[in-house]
Motif scaffolding. Sequence first.
Motif, short mmCIF file in Angstrom:
data_model
loop_
_atom_site.label_atom_id
_atom_site.label_comp_id
_atom_site.label_asym_id
_atom_site.label_seq_id
_atom_site.Cartn_x
_atom_site.Cartn_y
_atom_site.Cartn_z
N ASN A 83 -11.58 -2.22 -1.29
CA ASN A 83 -10.56 -2.38 -2.32
C ASN A 83 -9.59 -1.22 -2.23
N GLY A 84 -8.54 -1.42 -1.44
CA GLY A 84 -7.57 -0.35 -1.24
C GLY A 84 -6.22 -0.62 -1.86
N GLY A 85 -6.15 -1.66 -2.70
CA GLY A 85 -4.86 -1.98 -3.30
C GLY A 85 -4.87 -3.34 -3.95
N THR A 86 -3.70 -3.90 -4.13
CA THR A 86 -3.54 -5.16 -4.85
C THR A 86 -4.38 -6.28 -4.27
N PHE A 87 -4.42 -6.40 -2.96
CA PHE A 87 -5.08 -7.55 -2.34
C PHE A 87 -6.57 -7.33 -2.15
N GLY A 88 -7.00 -6.08 -2.02
CA GLY A 88 -8.42 -5.80 -2.08
C GLY A 88 -8.96 -6.10 -3.47
N GLN A 89 -8.17 -5.76 -4.49
CA GLN A 89 -8.56 -6.07 -5.86
C GLN A 89 -8.66 -7.57 -6.09
N ARG A 90 -7.86 -8.34 -5.37
CA ARG A 90 -7.93 -9.79 -5.52
C ARG A 90 -9.28 -10.34 -5.08
N ASN A 109 -4.64 5.96 -4.08
CA ASN A 109 -3.37 5.92 -3.38
C ASN A 109 -3.36 6.92 -2.23
N ASN A 110 -2.90 6.46 -1.07
CA ASN A 110 -2.78 7.31 0.13
C ASN A 110 -4.12 7.80 0.66
N GLU A 111 -5.23 7.18 0.22
CA GLU A 111 -6.55 7.56 0.74
C GLU A 111 -6.90 6.68 1.93
N GLU A 112 -7.24 7.31 3.03
CA GLU A 112 -7.56 6.59 4.25
C GLU A 112 -9.03 6.15 4.25
N LEU A 113 -9.28 4.93 4.70
CA LEU A 113 -10.65 4.44 4.84
C LEU A 113 -11.29 5.11 6.05
N THR A 114 -12.44 5.77 5.85
CA THR A 114 -13.13 6.47 6.93
C THR A 114 -14.61 6.10 6.94
N PRO A 299 12.19 9.18 -9.10
CA PRO A 299 11.81 7.83 -9.51
C PRO A 299 13.00 6.85 -9.49
N ILE A 300 13.46 6.54 -8.27
CA ILE A 300 14.66 5.71 -8.13
C ILE A 300 14.39 4.41 -7.38
N ALA A 301 13.13 4.10 -7.11
CA ALA A 301 12.82 2.95 -6.25
C ALA A 301 13.38 1.65 -6.83
N THR A 319 7.28 -2.34 -5.18
CA THR A 319 5.85 -2.05 -5.30
C THR A 319 5.50 -1.99 -6.78
N GLY A 320 4.41 -2.62 -7.16
CA GLY A 320 4.02 -2.64 -8.57
C GLY A 320 3.14 -1.47 -8.95
N GLY A 321 2.71 -1.49 -10.19
CA GLY A 321 1.77 -0.48 -10.68
C GLY A 321 2.38 0.88 -10.80
N GLU A 322 1.56 1.90 -10.60
CA GLU A 322 2.00 3.27 -10.83
C GLU A 322 3.02 3.75 -9.80
N ASN A 323 3.18 3.00 -8.71
CA ASN A 323 4.13 3.40 -7.66
C ASN A 323 5.48 2.72 -7.77
N GLU A 324 5.68 1.87 -8.77
CA GLU A 324 6.88 1.04 -8.78
C GLU A 324 8.18 1.84 -8.87
#
Length: 356
Positions: A83-90, A109-114, A299-301, A319-324
């Motif tokens: 679960n690394g984001g929106t679609f993992g959460q799905r 966020n920005n965490e690499e799977l290892t 914050p201009i995205a 991008t949704g959520g806290e990064n929007e």
Amino acid sequence: MKLFTVGPTQMRQEILDVRHQQVPYFRTTEFSKIMLDSDRLMKKFMNAPESYKSIYLTASGTGALEATIMNCMNENDHALIINGGTFGQRFVDLCKLHEIPYTEIKLDNNEELTGEHFLKVDNDNYTFVIANIDETSTAQLYDINLLKSFAKKHNAYLVIDAISSFLIDPYDMAGNNIDVTILSSQKGLCIAPGLSPVVISERLYEERVKHNNIKNLYFDFNQYIKNFLRGQTPFTPAVGVCYEMNKALHLIEAEGYENYLTRIDSVAKDFREKIKDLPISIPEFTLSNAVTPIRFEKPIAREVFSILKDKYDIFVNPTGGENEDYVLRIAHIGDTNVEDNTMLVELLKKVIEELA
């Protein structure tokens, strides 16, 4: 209009020419031949043996995710979900809904799977390992070797959502012991939404799907597999999109599969090189060639997205959520090239300066 979105994508003219034709009647030998031909090419490009079973759903990608869980899993299973984001959460939400026991590897966020993540959960028996090989909401491309090694260790089935990676990044279903590949038409195929293929290994079909009796009419994989022996689906498919799919696959075959992937790779690398002088950053983990997430310093995205859309008729992915407010995603698939990158980067520079 110009789309730098990961789906729907900017379609090639050859696909648009197919789309503008009259949709034909489909219970014919001609349509069956088209579908069987498409299936041959699909399996060729993903390295899936002919014995693997194909299901062509008229549904969004989420419909294919849910249908896969319904047909392949039950309450006695235990799934490991990345679960690394929106679609993992799905996938998490679907397992909750269908009461499938699961453990999740939750990435920040920005965490690499290892490999360290797998060591922390390697204390239980799993029957399925589930991942979006490219987590589209972050663009992280997971290491397939980590996934297949963990699945093999637990003798678990490996389920891969490759919706935004197949026909974009290298993909090898048989070589990586993948039991389910889930696709959707509007991403890597670069055609209209509405069609979501699922390809299932012979092992999973024989051990699970073949004997499963789900209480669902429309999403019963066995009915699709039975009907596809003659190149048909049990219910009305997205006929026009099926013809687009056939054209798209033949265009890839004509260009050469490796050449096609190399071209997308070069467009992605070109964009990432051209934005180096802009006041933005990109993640350090491995990115799919499908899309580049760009993070603004301010914050201009959302404002950048709106100006590109309203003033220049150019679409990128918000991008949704806290990064929007900070992140936009720029796709590199579909009918775009390095010249389009130059144009977009110049506009990004101009808009950022306007908002400074």
